[in-house]
Design a protein around this motif. Structure first.
Motif, PDB file in Angstrom:
ATOM      1  N   GLY A  58       0.825  -1.205   0.000  1.00 47.60           N
ATOM      2  CA  GLY A  58       0.000   0.000   0.000  1.00 47.60           C
ATOM      3  C   GLY A  58       0.859   1.254   0.000  1.00 47.60           C
ATOM      4  N   GLY A  59       1.943   1.225   0.750  1.00 49.30           N
ATOM      5  CA  GLY A  59       2.862   2.353   0.768  1.00 49.30           C
ATOM      6  C   GLY A  59       3.539   2.561  -0.574  1.00 49.30           C
ATOM      7  N   LEU A  60       3.953   1.483  -1.212  1.00 48.82           N
ATOM      8  CA  LEU A  60       4.582   1.598  -2.535  1.00 48.82           C
ATOM      9  C   LEU A  60       3.616   2.159  -3.563  1.00 48.82           C
ATOM     10  N   ILE A  61       2.379   1.703  -3.528  1.00 46.45           N
ATOM     11  CA  ILE A  61       1.371   2.225  -4.464  1.00 46.45           C
ATOM     12  C   ILE A  61       1.110   3.699  -4.173  1.00 46.45           C
ATOM     13  N   GLY A  62       1.025   4.064  -2.906  1.00 45.56           N
ATOM     14  CA  GLY A  62       0.818   5.463  -2.529  1.00 45.56           C
ATOM     15  C   GLY A  62       1.952   6.361  -3.012  1.00 45.56           C
ATOM     16  N   VAL A  63       3.183   5.920  -2.848  1.00 42.80           N
ATOM     17  CA  VAL A  63       4.327   6.703  -3.316  1.00 42.80           C
ATOM     18  C   VAL A  63       4.294   6.829  -4.832  1.00 42.80           C
ATOM     19  N   TYR A  64       3.937   5.766  -5.523  1.00 39.47           N
ATOM     20  CA  TYR A  64       3.867   5.800  -6.983  1.00 39.47           C
ATOM     21  C   TYR A  64       2.803   6.792  -7.452  1.00 39.47           C
ATOM     22  N   PHE A  70       2.759  14.649  -8.837  1.00 38.33           N
ATOM     23  CA  PHE A  70       3.619  15.806  -8.636  1.00 38.33           C
ATOM     24  C   PHE A  70       4.901  15.768  -9.469  1.00 38.33           C
ATOM     25  N   ALA A  71       4.996  14.857 -10.419  1.00 34.25           N
ATOM     26  CA  ALA A  71       6.186  14.776 -11.262  1.00 34.25           C
ATOM     27  C   ALA A  71       6.220  15.965 -12.220  1.00 34.25           C
ATOM     28  N   PRO A  72       7.403  16.474 -12.534  1.00 31.42           N
ATOM     29  CA  PRO A  72       7.476  17.595 -13.469  1.00 31.42           C
ATOM     30  C   PRO A  72       7.098  17.148 -14.879  1.00 31.42           C
ATOM     31  N   ASP A  73       6.607  18.107 -15.653  1.00 30.20           N
ATOM     32  CA  ASP A  73       6.227  17.812 -17.036  1.00 30.20           C
ATOM     33  C   ASP A  73       7.491  17.783 -17.885  1.00 30.20           C
ATOM     34  N   THR A  74       7.855  16.627 -18.388  1.00 33.44           N
ATOM     35  CA  THR A  74       9.076  16.483 -19.184  1.00 33.44           C
ATOM     36  C   THR A  74       8.769  16.251 -20.651  1.00 33.44           C
TER      37      THR A  74
END
Length: 98
Positions: A58-64, A70-74
């Motif tokens: 659950g933590g891994l899915i939450g981090v993903y 919030f990842a920058p637009d690349t």
């Protein structure tokens, strides 16, 4: 004086009372020390196993998910298109002026 020593031992967890520690167990040849189940038997899980699995995955899915939000637009099209359009406009204005 003996009362103070007794209280100190109790507070530190010392003395003759407490948990009995048997020490490390010798290897028995089975993975995690669990013997294979007989046909038809079901393995009983320890209390912490479900909590560990749900917490880990659950933590891994939450981090993903948070990383994806919030990842920058690349994407190159996002920043390159306005620059290219501006250059084309300047080029057209330059050719019209001549």
């Amino acid at each position: 004086m003996s009362m103070l020593l007794r209280v100190g031992r109790v507070l530190r967890g010392g003395g003759s009372h407490g948990h009995h520690h048997t020490g490390p167990q010798p290897p028995n040849g089975f993975l995690f020390g669990e013997k294979p189940l007989l046909p038809g038997e079901k393995r009983t899980k320890a209390e912490w196993e479900n909590v560990f699995a749900w917490g880990l995955f659950g933590g891994l899915i939450g981090v993903y998910v948070i990383q994806g939000l919030f990842a920058p637009d690349t994407n190159w099209d996002t920043w390159a298109r306005p620059i290219a359009e501006e250059r084309l406009r300047q080029k057209e204005q330059g050719s019209k002026a001549q």
